[in-house]
Design a protein around this motif. Structure first.
Motif, PDB file in Angstrom:
ATOM      1  N   LEU A 253       0.838  -1.218   0.000  1.00  0.00           N
ATOM      2  CA  LEU A 253       0.000   0.000   0.000  1.00  0.00           C
ATOM      3  C   LEU A 253       0.865   1.257   0.000  1.00  0.00           C
ATOM      4  N   GLU A 254       1.946   1.208   0.761  1.00  0.00           N
ATOM      5  CA  GLU A 254       2.846   2.360   0.815  1.00  0.00           C
ATOM      6  C   GLU A 254       3.455   2.611  -0.565  1.00  0.00           C
ATOM      7  N   ALA A 255       3.795   1.523  -1.253  1.00  0.00           N
ATOM      8  CA  ALA A 255       4.363   1.659  -2.606  1.00  0.00           C
ATOM      9  C   ALA A 255       3.358   2.331  -3.548  1.00  0.00           C
ATOM     10  N   GLN A 256       2.085   1.954  -3.422  1.00  0.00           N
ATOM     11  CA  GLN A 256       1.059   2.572  -4.291  1.00  0.00           C
ATOM     12  C   GLN A 256       1.082   4.094  -4.130  1.00  0.00           C
ATOM     13  N   ILE A 257       1.103   4.517  -2.858  1.00  0.00           N
ATOM     14  CA  ILE A 257       1.048   5.954  -2.570  1.00  0.00           C
ATOM     15  C   ILE A 257       2.331   6.630  -3.056  1.00  0.00           C
ATOM     16  N   ALA A 258       3.484   6.034  -2.699  1.00  0.00           N
ATOM     17  CA  ALA A 258       4.765   6.672  -3.043  1.00  0.00           C
ATOM     18  C   ALA A 258       4.941   6.783  -4.556  1.00  0.00           C
ATOM     19  N   PHE A 259       4.584   5.729  -5.286  1.00  0.00           N
ATOM     20  CA  PHE A 259       4.759   5.774  -6.746  1.00  0.00           C
ATOM     21  C   PHE A 259       3.721   6.689  -7.401  1.00  0.00           C
ATOM     22  N   ALA A 260       2.520   6.742  -6.839  1.00  0.00           N
ATOM     23  CA  ALA A 260       1.498   7.650  -7.392  1.00  0.00           C
ATOM     24  C   ALA A 260       1.915   9.108  -7.185  1.00  0.00           C
ATOM     25  N   LEU A 261       2.531   9.374  -6.024  1.00  0.00           N
ATOM     26  CA  LEU A 261       2.977  10.753  -5.749  1.00  0.00           C
ATOM     27  C   LEU A 261       4.097  11.186  -6.695  1.00  0.00           C
ATOM     28  N   ARG A 262       4.787  10.240  -7.271  1.00  0.00           N
ATOM     29  CA  ARG A 262       5.858  10.542  -8.239  1.00  0.00           C
ATOM     30  C   ARG A 262       5.320  10.802  -9.645  1.00  0.00           C
ATOM     31  N   ARG A 263       4.024  10.552  -9.852  1.00  0.00           N
ATOM     32  CA  ARG A 263       3.462  10.714 -11.197  1.00  0.00           C
ATOM     33  C   ARG A 263       2.846  12.102 -11.308  1.00  0.00           C
ATOM     34  N   PRO A 264       3.403  12.947 -12.180  1.00  0.00           N
ATOM     35  CA  PRO A 264       2.946  14.336 -12.265  1.00  0.00           C
ATOM     36  C   PRO A 264       1.434  14.449 -12.478  1.00  0.00           C
ATOM     37  N   GLU A 265       0.855  13.525 -13.259  1.00  0.00           N
ATOM     38  CA  GLU A 265      -0.577  13.645 -13.572  1.00  0.00           C
ATOM     39  C   GLU A 265      -1.457  13.206 -12.399  1.00  0.00           C
ATOM     40  N   MET A 266      -0.862  12.581 -11.376  1.00  0.00           N
ATOM     41  CA  MET A 266      -1.677  12.066 -10.283  1.00  0.00           C
ATOM     42  C   MET A 266      -1.361  12.718  -8.944  1.00  0.00           C
ATOM     43  N   ALA A 267      -0.154  13.300  -8.836  1.00  0.00           N
ATOM     44  CA  ALA A 267       0.357  13.703  -7.528  1.00  0.00           C
ATOM     45  C   ALA A 267      -0.621  14.580  -6.748  1.00  0.00           C
ATOM     46  N   SER A 268      -1.189  15.608  -7.396  1.00  0.00           N
ATOM     47  CA  SER A 268      -2.000  16.538  -6.604  1.00  0.00           C
ATOM     48  C   SER A 268      -3.309  15.891  -6.166  1.00  0.00           C
ATOM     49  N   ALA A 269      -3.885  15.036  -6.989  1.00  0.00           N
ATOM     50  CA  ALA A 269      -5.120  14.345  -6.589  1.00  0.00           C
ATOM     51  C   ALA A 269      -4.841  13.419  -5.400  1.00  0.00           C
ATOM     52  N   VAL A 270      -3.692  12.760  -5.430  1.00  0.00           N
ATOM     53  CA  VAL A 270      -3.363  11.841  -4.334  1.00  0.00           C
ATOM     54  C   VAL A 270      -3.110  12.638  -3.049  1.00  0.00           C
ATOM     55  N   GLN A 271      -2.348  13.751  -3.183  1.00  0.00           N
ATOM     56  CA  GLN A 271      -2.112  14.626  -2.017  1.00  0.00           C
ATOM     57  C   GLN A 271      -3.437  15.043  -1.397  1.00  0.00           C
ATOM     58  N   ALA A 272      -4.389  15.414  -2.272  1.00  0.00           N
ATOM     59  CA  ALA A 272      -5.669  15.932  -1.795  1.00  0.00           C
ATOM     60  C   ALA A 272      -6.424  14.857  -1.016  1.00  0.00           C
ATOM     61  N   PHE A 273      -6.473  13.630  -1.540  1.00  0.00           N
ATOM     62  CA  PHE A 273      -7.259  12.634  -0.792  1.00  0.00           C
ATOM     63  C   PHE A 273      -6.539  12.201   0.483  1.00  0.00           C
ATOM     64  N   LEU A 274      -5.194  12.218   0.442  1.00  0.00           N
ATOM     65  CA  LEU A 274      -4.465  11.875   1.676  1.00  0.00           C
ATOM     66  C   LEU A 274      -4.789  12.877   2.776  1.00  0.00           C
ATOM     67  N   LYS A 275      -4.901  14.144   2.362  1.00  0.00           N
ATOM     68  CA  LYS A 275      -5.200  15.202   3.315  1.00  0.00           C
ATOM     69  C   LYS A 275      -6.581  14.950   3.938  1.00  0.00           C
ATOM     70  N   ASN A 276      -7.528  14.534   3.116  1.00  0.00           N
ATOM     71  CA  ASN A 276      -8.873  14.220   3.632  1.00  0.00           C
ATOM     72  C   ASN A 276      -8.820  13.129   4.673  1.00  0.00           C
ATOM     73  N   TYR A 277      -8.004  12.068   4.411  1.00  0.00           N
ATOM     74  CA  TYR A 277      -7.917  10.981   5.378  1.00  0.00           C
ATOM     75  C   TYR A 277      -7.320  11.479   6.684  1.00  0.00           C
ATOM     76  N   ARG A 278      -6.278  12.345   6.583  1.00  0.00           N
ATOM     77  CA  ARG A 278      -5.661  12.864   7.808  1.00  0.00           C
ATOM     78  C   ARG A 278      -6.679  13.640   8.619  1.00  0.00           C
ATOM     79  N   GLU A 279      -7.498  14.437   7.895  1.00  0.00           N
ATOM     80  CA  GLU A 279      -8.491  15.256   8.610  1.00  0.00           C
ATOM     81  C   GLU A 279      -9.581  14.394   9.231  1.00  0.00           C
ATOM     82  N   ALA A 280      -9.831  13.243   8.615  1.00  0.00           N
ATOM     83  CA  ALA A 280     -10.886  12.359   9.136  1.00  0.00           C
ATOM     84  C   ALA A 280     -10.463  11.628  10.419  1.00  0.00           C
ATOM     85  N   ASP A 281      -9.138  11.670  10.741  1.00  0.00           N
ATOM     86  CA  ASP A 281      -8.647  10.934  11.921  1.00  0.00           C
ATOM     87  C   ASP A 281      -9.279  11.402  13.211  1.00  0.00           C
TER      88      ASP A 281
END
Ligand code: G1P
Length: 281
Positions: A253-281
């Motif tokens: 799972l960590e690899a999915q996130i780390a490699f997605a964050l390296r993809r320019p076309e996906m990075a900001s969308a992934v950052q955004a949903f990660l932020k939502n999960y952090r806020e949901a804690d």
């Protein structure tokens, strides 16, 4: 390898674990891409029952390509071609029984012949500026002999890995004095573990051919390698990069996130949903 991939059941019930994708590429393709980036041109896939997809994945896909061309899906054609190897670049041998990593490697002895060779275990996915296999090949050119990629692990994890007994250590390269497969924490000679990248001399095949059983009653590559120590240089390289243990759910799972964050076309969308999960804690 003929490992059964039990840690990912049911995902791996009908599919090889090496075909699990990280973002949009199967683990096996990351390994082949890394090897190609290091200049390797000939590949031997060690497969087994239910693993034929690993070889098919690198074949030509005529029908699919024709359909994509009709539909003007050119980016997709490029993605297909990226997963295609030149004619004759890949052979496969079957490991008929899961007798251990050492046995799997020994199954490729005819392919290896008299040449040094690299081993890449696709479960270990490595993110690095200079591909890890390239780093090992560079050291091999300096030192000759055997070179394995190593990383420090917490002492309580030594029983998951091959562990080094260390001689001279310059902080980057360490001299290998001994190797133990999966020692208990209290018996481990160090906390420096082997990860799934090796450049080895073909002599290892002779040592493996005894089929001596080691840890877990399996034929261990680590034990075969240990028999070469003293006869030839043997080094561990603290490689530069980040390893994801994709044989483990959290590592995967960590690899999915780390490699997605390296993809320019996906990075900001992934950052955004990660932020939502952090806020949901
Ligand atoms: C294998 C090797 C072990 C090495 C590890 C790296 O173990 O036997 O020495 O440290 O790969 O991933 P396995 O993961 O197959 O148990």
């Amino acid at each position: 390898m003929a490992g059964l991939g039990t840690r990912f059941l049911p995902a791996t019930k009908a599919m090889a674990k090496e075909m699990l994708p990280v973002v949009d590429k199967p683990l096996i393709q990351y390994a082949i891409d890394e090897a190609r980036a290091a200049g390797i041109e000939q590949f031997c896939m060690i497969t087994g029952r239910g693993k034929t997809a690993l070889v098919e994945h690198f074949d030509v896909a005529y029908e699919l390509e024709a359909v994509l061309r009709e539909r003007n899906k050119f980016a997709e054609i490029v993605a297909l071609r990226d997963a295609q190897l030149p004619p004759g670049a890949m052979v496969a041998v079957r490991q008929q029984e899961p007798l251990g990593l050492g046995h799997a490697i020994w199954c490729a002895r005819a392919f290896i012949g008299e040449d040094p060779f690299a081993i890449l275990l696709p479960d270990d996915l490595i993110m690095a500026d200079v591909p890890c296999t390239q780093q090992l090949a560079d050291v091999y050119r300096e030192t000759g002999g055997n070179v394995v990629a190593v990383v420090e692990v917490p002492r309580e994890h030594t029983s998951r890995y091959g562990i080094l007994d260390i001689g001279a250590d310059d902080g980057r390269l360490v001299e290998v004095r001994g190797l133990v497969e999966k020692p208990k924490p209290e018996e481990a000679p160090s906390t420096l573990s082997i990860i799934g990248r090796y450049v080895l001399l073909p002599d290892v095949m002779e040592h493996l051919s005894n089929m001596d059983r080691g840890a877990g009653n399996e034929v261990q590559l680590t034990d075969g390698m240990a028999k070469m120590i003293g006869n030839t240089p043997f080094h561990g390289l603290r490689y530069e990069g980040r390893r994801f243990d994709c044989g483990d759910k959290i590592g995967f799972l960590e690899a999915q996130i780390a490699f997605a964050l390296r993809r320019p076309e996906m990075a900001s969308a992934v950052q955004a949903f990660l932020k939502n999960y952090r806020e949901a804690d």
